[in-house]
Design an enzyme around this catalytic site. Structure first.
Site, PDB file in Angstrom:
ATOM      1  N   SER A  61      10.504   2.719   4.127  1.00  0.00           N
ATOM      2  CA  SER A  61      11.250   1.614   4.736  1.00  0.00           C
ATOM      3  C   SER A  61      12.752   1.772   4.518  1.00  0.00           C
ATOM      4  O   SER A  61      13.205   2.423   3.582  1.00  0.00           O
ATOM      5  CB  SER A  61      10.806   0.281   4.142  1.00  0.00           C
ATOM      6  OG  SER A  61       9.414   0.124   4.252  1.00  0.00           O
TER       7      SER A  61
HETATM    8  N1  SAH Z   1       6.087   0.979   0.674  1.00  0.00           N
HETATM    9  C1  SAH Z   1       6.228   2.240   1.365  1.00  0.00           C
HETATM   10  C2  SAH Z   1       6.242   2.044   2.866  1.00  0.00           C
HETATM   11  C3  SAH Z   1       5.263   2.945   3.513  1.00  0.00           C
HETATM   12  S1  SAH Z   1       4.842   2.608   5.187  1.00  0.00           S
HETATM   13  C4  SAH Z   1       7.434   3.019   0.869  1.00  0.00           C
HETATM   14  O1  SAH Z   1       8.220   2.482   0.068  1.00  0.00           O
HETATM   15  O2  SAH Z   1       7.592   4.180   1.235  1.00  0.00           O
HETATM   16  C5  SAH Z   1       3.325   1.685   4.984  1.00  0.00           C
HETATM   17  C6  SAH Z   1       2.213   2.391   4.285  1.00  0.00           C
HETATM   18  O3  SAH Z   1       1.069   1.528   4.366  1.00  0.00           O
HETATM   19  C7  SAH Z   1       1.768   3.717   4.931  1.00  0.00           C
HETATM   20  O4  SAH Z   1       1.840   4.729   3.972  1.00  0.00           O
HETATM   21  C8  SAH Z   1       0.339   3.446   5.363  1.00  0.00           C
HETATM   22  O5  SAH Z   1      -0.507   4.581   5.245  1.00  0.00           O
HETATM   23  C9  SAH Z   1      -0.081   2.345   4.409  1.00  0.00           C
HETATM   24  N2  SAH Z   1      -1.232   1.548   4.840  1.00  0.00           N
HETATM   25  C10 SAH Z   1      -1.533   1.082   6.081  1.00  0.00           C
HETATM   26  N3  SAH Z   1      -2.683   0.382   6.060  1.00  0.00           N
HETATM   27  C11 SAH Z   1      -3.132   0.398   4.764  1.00  0.00           C
HETATM   28  C12 SAH Z   1      -4.282  -0.141   4.094  1.00  0.00           C
HETATM   29  N4  SAH Z   1      -5.230  -0.849   4.728  1.00  0.00           N
HETATM   30  N5  SAH Z   1      -4.416   0.081   2.777  1.00  0.00           N
HETATM   31  C13 SAH Z   1      -3.486   0.794   2.087  1.00  0.00           C
HETATM   32  N6  SAH Z   1      -2.384   1.329   2.651  1.00  0.00           N
HETATM   33  C14 SAH Z   1      -2.200   1.141   3.984  1.00  0.00           C
END
Ligand code: SAH
Length: 215
Positions: A61
């Site tokens: 993000s």
């Molecule tokens: N907090 C992260 C943002 C990553 S983007 C950072 O600081 O980099 C969102 C993430 O949510 C992705 O990696 C995606 O694979 C994950 N995601 C989506 N659905 C999910 C679920 N049901 N359970 C766990 N992770 C999930």
């Protein structure tokens, strides 16, 4: 001063201008090296206020969004937070400087493994992460005083509402498609009653149910 340090100071000043006033949040962001969470090709852009691609088609993000969501949680060093969507691990690393314990769930194995290695390398020993479906929360560790979801859900998952403790705060982007998502803050009072605030429009990758099948 090296180039990264100068860029980092500029970024922190920009976040302040954008309304991030919680000094603990700003100082946590200053202490976490964002470049460590970014693929080599984009490292020189680590302190720009932009989202960047990571593995498995996901994104780290934008720093403003990380700071904004963290500030909305109103962090407390005594409390325990659940993050859904470990991704690069950056948001969890920032949380680790503000909460007693951080639990983080990711559905993509390569992202989970990479983040776990980084937490170890940076000695962020109060983060526990697992491969799993964050849609279901993390029952064994519930209740959580705080929950942060970093992928957009079509609806707030019922399991997460259940696992939020009394006086708890959850921050979650909700919306059907990428062009129409809103950040919500959900609070539970000491009787377990819920209140919801609709905040800013946002753009997140989708929250997907079940573990990812890696190709
Ligand atoms: N907090 C992260 C943002 C990553 S983007 C950072 O600081 O980099 C969102 C993430 O949510 C992705 O990696 C995606 O694979 C994950 N995601 C989506 N659905 C999910 C679920 N049901 N359970 C766990 N992770 C999930």
């Amino acid at each position: 001063m090296n180039e990264n340090a100068a860029q980092k100071i500029r970024l922190i000043m920009e976040l302040r201008r954008q309304g991030i006033s919680n000094t603990s949040v700003l100082s946590a962001m200053e202490r976490i090296p964002r470049e460590e969470f970014i693929p080599q090709t984009f490292r020189d852009r680590a302190y720009e206020n932009i989202a960047l691609p990571i593995t498995s088609g996901q994104t780290i993000s934008q720093p403003y969004i990380v700071a904004y969501m963290t500030q909305l949680l109103n962090p407390s060093s005594l409390k325990k937070v659940l993050e859904v969507g470990t991704g690069s691990g950056y948001q969890a690393a920032v949380l680790s400087k503000l909460f007693r314990r951080v639990y983080s769930v990711e559905r993509h194995r390569p992202l989970h493994i990479n983040a776990a290695k980084l937490f170890e390398k940076l000695s962020l020993s109060n983060i526990t992460c697992k491969l799993g479906d964050g849609y279901r929360g993390w029952k064994e560790q519930a209740p959580f005083s705080h929950i942060i979801v970093t992928a957009a859900a079509e609806e707030v998952p019922a399991a997460l509402v259940d696992q939020l403790g009394d006086n708890g705060v959850m921050v979650i982007p909700v919306g059907r498609d990428q062009g129409d998502q809103t950040m919500l803050r959900i609070t539970k009072d000491h009787h377990g009653m819920l209140a919801e605030e609709e905040l800013i429009p946002v753009r997140f990758v989708p929250l997907v149910q079940g573990l990812a099948v890696e190709v």
